[in-house]
Scaffold this motif. Structure first.
Motif, PDB file in Angstrom:
ATOM      1  N   THR A 153       0.854  -1.178   0.000  1.00  0.00           N
ATOM      2  CA  THR A 153       0.000   0.000   0.000  1.00  0.00           C
ATOM      3  C   THR A 153       0.888   1.225   0.000  1.00  0.00           C
ATOM      4  N   PHE A 154       0.555   2.173  -0.881  1.00  0.00           N
ATOM      5  CA  PHE A 154       1.330   3.403  -0.941  1.00  0.00           C
ATOM      6  C   PHE A 154       0.423   4.584  -1.228  1.00  0.00           C
ATOM      7  N   GLU A 155       0.903   5.762  -0.830  1.00  0.00           N
ATOM      8  CA  GLU A 155       0.154   7.002  -1.018  1.00  0.00           C
ATOM      9  C   GLU A 155       0.868   7.853  -2.050  1.00  0.00           C
ATOM     10  N   SER A 189      -3.462   0.138  -3.516  1.00  0.00           N
ATOM     11  CA  SER A 189      -3.025  -1.202  -3.146  1.00  0.00           C
ATOM     12  C   SER A 189      -2.481  -1.868  -4.401  1.00  0.00           C
ATOM     13  N   ASN A 190      -1.304  -2.454  -4.277  1.00  0.00           N
ATOM     14  CA  ASN A 190      -0.663  -3.153  -5.391  1.00  0.00           C
ATOM     15  C   ASN A 190      -0.486  -4.601  -4.985  1.00  0.00           C
ATOM     16  N   ARG A 191      -0.944  -5.508  -5.820  1.00  0.00           N
ATOM     17  CA  ARG A 191      -0.840  -6.941  -5.537  1.00  0.00           C
ATOM     18  C   ARG A 191      -0.008  -7.627  -6.610  1.00  0.00           C
ATOM     19  N   LYS A 192       0.846  -8.499  -6.173  1.00  0.00           N
ATOM     20  CA  LYS A 192       1.567  -9.430  -7.030  1.00  0.00           C
ATOM     21  C   LYS A 192       2.702  -8.834  -7.859  1.00  0.00           C
ATOM     22  N   GLU A 193       2.974  -7.530  -7.808  1.00  0.00           N
ATOM     23  CA  GLU A 193       4.113  -7.000  -8.553  1.00  0.00           C
ATOM     24  C   GLU A 193       5.396  -7.374  -7.810  1.00  0.00           C
ATOM     25  N   ASP A 194       6.402  -7.753  -8.555  1.00  0.00           N
ATOM     26  CA  ASP A 194       7.695  -8.071  -7.973  1.00  0.00           C
ATOM     27  C   ASP A 194       8.152  -6.910  -7.093  1.00  0.00           C
ATOM     28  N   ARG A 195       8.577  -7.220  -5.870  1.00  0.00           N
ATOM     29  CA  ARG A 195       8.956  -6.176  -4.893  1.00  0.00           C
ATOM     30  C   ARG A 195      10.049  -5.261  -5.411  1.00  0.00           C
ATOM     31  N   LEU A 214       3.290   2.854   2.560  1.00  0.00           N
ATOM     32  CA  LEU A 214       2.597   2.783   3.845  1.00  0.00           C
ATOM     33  C   LEU A 214       2.722   1.407   4.501  1.00  0.00           C
ATOM     34  N   SER A 215       2.609   0.360   3.703  1.00  0.00           N
ATOM     35  CA  SER A 215       2.695  -0.987   4.258  1.00  0.00           C
ATOM     36  C   SER A 215       3.012  -1.982   3.146  1.00  0.00           C
ATOM     37  N   PRO A 216       3.517  -3.131   3.486  1.00  0.00           N
ATOM     38  CA  PRO A 216       3.853  -3.612   4.821  1.00  0.00           C
ATOM     39  C   PRO A 216       5.098  -2.908   5.354  1.00  0.00           C
ATOM     40  N   LYS A 217       5.303  -3.053   6.632  1.00  0.00           N
ATOM     41  CA  LYS A 217       6.430  -2.394   7.292  1.00  0.00           C
ATOM     42  C   LYS A 217       7.756  -2.793   6.654  1.00  0.00           C
ATOM     43  N   SER A 218       7.892  -4.048   6.271  1.00  0.00           N
ATOM     44  CA  SER A 218       9.146  -4.525   5.676  1.00  0.00           C
ATOM     45  C   SER A 218       9.429  -3.823   4.344  1.00  0.00           C
ATOM     46  N   LEU A 219       8.397  -3.558   3.555  1.00  0.00           N
ATOM     47  CA  LEU A 219       8.586  -2.854   2.289  1.00  0.00           C
ATOM     48  C   LEU A 219       8.922  -1.391   2.542  1.00  0.00           C
TER      49      LEU A 219
END
Length: 79
Positions: free
Chosen positions: A4-6, A35-41, A58-63
């Motif tokens: 998730t990003f703003e 919200s972004n799903r499934k894109e390579d980190r 915004l999340s996840p914290k690790s990203l």
């Protein structure tokens, strides 16, 4: 996993959703939360880095921490 990003200011106004992205919220100030799903980190982080100050993970914290570390490494090239 999802991220998730703003997006802010002019980027938020002109942003076109990518594949596997969903608009979660549009704030009164014009910012949007995606919200972004499934894109390579790695690819996602590289893309979000291009948005500079107009993007916040915004999340996840690790990203969020990976983005912070990537920004620090980039800035160290210029000090």
């Amino acid at each position: 996993s999802s991220a998730t990003f703003e997006l802010k200011d002019r980027l938020a106004k002109n942003y076109k959703l990518h594949e596997n992205e969903k608009l979660l919220q549009m704030n009164p100030n014009g910012n949007i939360i995606i919200s972004n799903r499934k894109e390579d980190r790695t690819l996602l982080l590289k893309r979000l880095m291009r948005y500079g100050e107009f993007c916040e993970v915004l999340s996840p914290k690790s990203l969020r921490e990976e983005m912070r570390d990537l920004i620090k490494a980039t800035l160290s090239n210029y000090s």
